[in-house]
Design a protein around this motif. Structure first.
Motif, PDB file in Angstrom:
ATOM      1  N   ILE A  61       0.826  -1.205   0.000  1.00  0.00           N
ATOM      2  CA  ILE A  61       0.000   0.000   0.000  1.00  0.00           C
ATOM      3  C   ILE A  61       0.860   1.254   0.000  1.00  0.00           C
ATOM      4  O   ILE A  61       0.561   2.243  -0.685  1.00  0.00           O
ATOM      5  CB  ILE A  61      -0.953  -0.025   1.212  1.00  0.00           C
ATOM      6  CG1 ILE A  61      -2.038  -1.068   0.984  1.00  0.00           C
ATOM      7  CG2 ILE A  61      -1.575   1.339   1.461  1.00  0.00           C
ATOM      8  CD1 ILE A  61      -2.946  -1.266   2.167  1.00  0.00           C
ATOM      9  N   MET A  62       1.946   1.248   0.772  1.00  0.00           N
ATOM     10  CA  MET A  62       2.831   2.410   0.778  1.00  0.00           C
ATOM     11  C   MET A  62       3.443   2.637  -0.607  1.00  0.00           C
ATOM     12  O   MET A  62       3.554   3.763  -1.072  1.00  0.00           O
ATOM     13  CB  MET A  62       3.950   2.208   1.807  1.00  0.00           C
ATOM     14  CG  MET A  62       3.515   2.215   3.256  1.00  0.00           C
ATOM     15  SD  MET A  62       2.846   3.801   3.830  1.00  0.00           S
ATOM     16  CE  MET A  62       1.086   3.420   3.801  1.00  0.00           C
ATOM     17  N   GLY A  63       3.822   1.562  -1.271  1.00  0.00           N
ATOM     18  CA  GLY A  63       4.401   1.700  -2.600  1.00  0.00           C
ATOM     19  C   GLY A  63       3.406   2.224  -3.608  1.00  0.00           C
ATOM     20  O   GLY A  63       3.722   3.119  -4.406  1.00  0.00           O
ATOM     21  N   ILE A  64       2.185   1.685  -3.576  1.00  0.00           N
ATOM     22  CA  ILE A  64       1.149   2.157  -4.508  1.00  0.00           C
ATOM     23  C   ILE A  64       0.758   3.592  -4.191  1.00  0.00           C
ATOM     24  O   ILE A  64       0.614   4.438  -5.078  1.00  0.00           O
ATOM     25  CB  ILE A  64      -0.088   1.236  -4.438  1.00  0.00           C
ATOM     26  CG1 ILE A  64       0.267  -0.181  -4.892  1.00  0.00           C
ATOM     27  CG2 ILE A  64      -1.227   1.795  -5.278  1.00  0.00           C
ATOM     28  CD1 ILE A  64       0.647  -0.293  -6.342  1.00  0.00           C
ATOM     29  N   GLY A  65       0.607   3.885  -2.909  1.00  0.00           N
ATOM     30  CA  GLY A  65       0.202   5.226  -2.521  1.00  0.00           C
ATOM     31  C   GLY A  65       1.225   6.289  -2.900  1.00  0.00           C
ATOM     32  O   GLY A  65       0.875   7.420  -3.237  1.00  0.00           O
ATOM     33  N   GLN A 112      -9.172   5.009  -4.375  1.00  0.00           N
ATOM     34  CA  GLN A 112      -9.859   3.772  -4.714  1.00  0.00           C
ATOM     35  C   GLN A 112      -8.884   2.718  -5.249  1.00  0.00           C
ATOM     36  O   GLN A 112      -9.015   1.519  -4.960  1.00  0.00           O
ATOM     37  CB  GLN A 112     -10.944   4.033  -5.771  1.00  0.00           C
ATOM     38  CG  GLN A 112     -12.101   4.892  -5.276  1.00  0.00           C
ATOM     39  CD  GLN A 112     -11.798   6.381  -5.360  1.00  0.00           C
ATOM     40  OE1 GLN A 112     -10.669   6.765  -5.718  1.00  0.00           O
ATOM     41  NE2 GLN A 112     -12.783   7.205  -5.027  1.00  0.00           N
ATOM     42  N   PHE A 113      -7.895   3.169  -6.002  1.00  0.00           N
ATOM     43  CA  PHE A 113      -6.919   2.235  -6.547  1.00  0.00           C
ATOM     44  C   PHE A 113      -6.051   1.657  -5.424  1.00  0.00           C
ATOM     45  O   PHE A 113      -5.698   0.477  -5.438  1.00  0.00           O
ATOM     46  CB  PHE A 113      -6.042   2.941  -7.589  1.00  0.00           C
ATOM     47  CG  PHE A 113      -5.112   2.005  -8.304  1.00  0.00           C
ATOM     48  CD1 PHE A 113      -5.570   1.160  -9.295  1.00  0.00           C
ATOM     49  CD2 PHE A 113      -3.765   1.966  -7.980  1.00  0.00           C
ATOM     50  CE1 PHE A 113      -4.716   0.295  -9.949  1.00  0.00           C
ATOM     51  CE2 PHE A 113      -2.894   1.086  -8.621  1.00  0.00           C
ATOM     52  CZ  PHE A 113      -3.382   0.255  -9.624  1.00  0.00           C
ATOM     53  N   THR A 149       9.562   0.429  -0.083  1.00  0.00           N
ATOM     54  CA  THR A 149       8.566   0.402  -1.157  1.00  0.00           C
ATOM     55  C   THR A 149       7.960   1.787  -1.385  1.00  0.00           C
ATOM     56  O   THR A 149       7.626   2.145  -2.521  1.00  0.00           O
ATOM     57  CB  THR A 149       7.445  -0.589  -0.829  1.00  0.00           C
ATOM     58  OG1 THR A 149       6.883  -0.285   0.450  1.00  0.00           O
ATOM     59  CG2 THR A 149       7.967  -2.008  -0.818  1.00  0.00           C
ATOM     60  N   TYR A 150       7.829   2.577  -0.322  1.00  0.00           N
ATOM     61  CA  TYR A 150       7.333   3.943  -0.501  1.00  0.00           C
ATOM     62  C   TYR A 150       8.306   4.747  -1.357  1.00  0.00           C
ATOM     63  O   TYR A 150       7.893   5.484  -2.262  1.00  0.00           O
ATOM     64  CB  TYR A 150       7.140   4.614   0.856  1.00  0.00           C
ATOM     65  CG  TYR A 150       6.517   5.993   0.754  1.00  0.00           C
ATOM     66  CD1 TYR A 150       5.139   6.138   0.750  1.00  0.00           C
ATOM     67  CD2 TYR A 150       7.305   7.144   0.651  1.00  0.00           C
ATOM     68  CE1 TYR A 150       4.546   7.391   0.642  1.00  0.00           C
ATOM     69  CE2 TYR A 150       6.732   8.401   0.545  1.00  0.00           C
ATOM     70  CZ  TYR A 150       5.358   8.517   0.543  1.00  0.00           C
ATOM     71  OH  TYR A 150       4.785   9.753   0.424  1.00  0.00           O
ATOM     72  N   GLY A 178       6.485   7.109  -9.421  1.00  0.00           N
ATOM     73  CA  GLY A 178       5.445   8.132  -9.616  1.00  0.00           C
ATOM     74  C   GLY A 178       5.992   9.389 -10.257  1.00  0.00           C
ATOM     75  O   GLY A 178       5.378   9.976 -11.145  1.00  0.00           O
ATOM     76  N   VAL A 179       7.187   9.805  -9.826  1.00  0.00           N
ATOM     77  CA  VAL A 179       7.823  11.000 -10.420  1.00  0.00           C
ATOM     78  C   VAL A 179       8.194  10.747 -11.875  1.00  0.00           C
ATOM     79  O   VAL A 179       7.967  11.579 -12.756  1.00  0.00           O
ATOM     80  CB  VAL A 179       9.076  11.385  -9.598  1.00  0.00           C
ATOM     81  CG1 VAL A 179       9.871  12.462 -10.321  1.00  0.00           C
ATOM     82  CG2 VAL A 179       8.659  11.882  -8.215  1.00  0.00           C
TER      83      VAL A 179
END
Length: 360
Positions: free
Chosen positions: A158-162, A169-170, A348-349, A356-357
């Motif tokens: 979740i930290m990686g996706i966030g 929602q994703f 992972t974050y 993301g960048v």
């Protein structure tokens, strides 16, 4: 060890503290004994009696019961509260740590026998705690480690996706997918592991395949002894066992059925389906915690912080339980578990932020 000629008021206060602590520890053992039976009860009562002898030593030095007594050590009070209500392996594990902190080795007014007693008490309680650990089912152990796996893996996911800037929602759907994927993987892996282990053990069990040949073996020169030697039996004992079995077989004794050895009891391995379902549920119980903030509508930094706090509490709880079960310091194990979980989430974050960048 030299003993001061004239005790001071500080010495007397220290003796009074020892007195109340010994009484409290003796009561802990009595409360634990009340929840046990047989040999363990006798051992715990004997420990309480030994603490009573130490209590008598301090009473003699004090010249009788003091008018005012200090409070017992808070850790001993907690042990007493737990012993009355639970009487579990965790109490013994904590008592083991308490016995290891005895000050008598450096206490000038304690006898060498008392210092030696405390060392022996530590080993006795360690032995009782070890018995309890061995009695713990694999299910309980799987609960702690399965839940911890779910906590760490799904928090990291979740930290990686966030960190990539994905919509709440994703992140939520990713967390649920991670929960299901991880729990199913754990369940399937446990099923295969237990089923394979049972099949391997079944293949090693003795059977009665050769029993019908026993009456025809030569009593003095038979190869049945080789069977017992393959199972680790020394040569003289194997020969004696073989002669006894063949002789009984030739006499028509009921010993002939399954006489090459009774099948071993492998029920301790457990069932494959129960292990699979347990692993699924334990992993899911941990993996659901990082997802909770998003399930209740939080998003952004608030969701991340809430998830970290919830997972941190759970990680410290599982770490403390592992520490208690292993006889180690619960707080140290809890902090280690917390650092490992947060470390994985931080990695992972960071990766998610980089991706993301670059995608942005």
């Amino acid at each position: 060890m030299s003993v001061p000629a004239q005790p001071t008021s500080r010495d007397r206060r220290r003796w009074a503290q020892y007195l109340v602590d010994e009484r409290a520890e003796a009561q802990v053992y009595r409360d634990l004994a009340a929840r046990r039976d047989g040999e363990e009860r006798e051992i715990l009562v004997a420990l309480a009696d030994a603490e009573g002898r130490h209590e008598a030593h301090w009473l003699r030095l004090l010249g009788g019961e003091p008018a005012r007594l200090p409070r017992p050590d808070p850790r001993t009070v907690l042990l007493g509260w737990m012993a009355k209500r639970f009487g579990s392996i965790f109490v013994l594990a904590l008592a083991q740590n308490a016995e290891g902190r005895s000050p008598y080795e450096t206490e000038p007014f304690a006898t060498p026998t008392m210092a030696a007693d405390e060392k022996i008490h530590h080993e006795v309680v360690r032995g009782l705690a070890a018995r309890g650990r061995r009695r713990l089912s694999g299910t309980f152990r799987a609960a702690v480690f399965g839940a911890n796996d779910g906590l760490v893996s799904n928090l990291a996911l979740i930290m990686g996706i966030g960190a990539t800037g994905a919509a709440p929602q994703f992140v939520l759907f990713s967390g649920i997918a991670g929960l299901l994927a991880g729990a199913l993987s754990m369940g399937a892996g446990e099923f295969v592991s237990v089923r394979s282990q049972r099949e391997l053990l079944d293949a090693t069990e003795p059977n009665d395949y050769a029993d019908e040949a026993l009456p025809d073996l030569d009593l003095d020169a038979n190869e049945l002894a080789l069977v017992y030697r393959t199972r680790g039996m020394p040569l003289p004992e194997a020969l004696e066992r073989a002669r006894r079995v063949v002789s009984a077989a030739q006499d028509g004794s009921p010993l002939t059925r399954g006489s090459l050895d009774a099948p071993a009891d492998h029920e301790v391995v457990g069932g494959a389906w129960s292990a699979a379902v347990s692993s699924f549920l334990f992993f899911a119980s941990g993996a659901i915690i990082p997802v909770l903030p998003w399930m209740f509508g939080l998003s952004g930094l608030a969701a991340v912080i809430t998830a970290l706090v919830l997972v941190g509490i759970a990680l410290m709880a599982t770490g403390a339980m592992v520490g208690l079960l292993s006889g180690g310091p619960p707080l140290r194990r809890a902090l280690r578990q917390l650092l490992i979980g947060y470390g994985a989430a931080a990695v992972t974050y960071g990766l998610g932020w980089v991706f993301g960048v670059s995608l942005g």
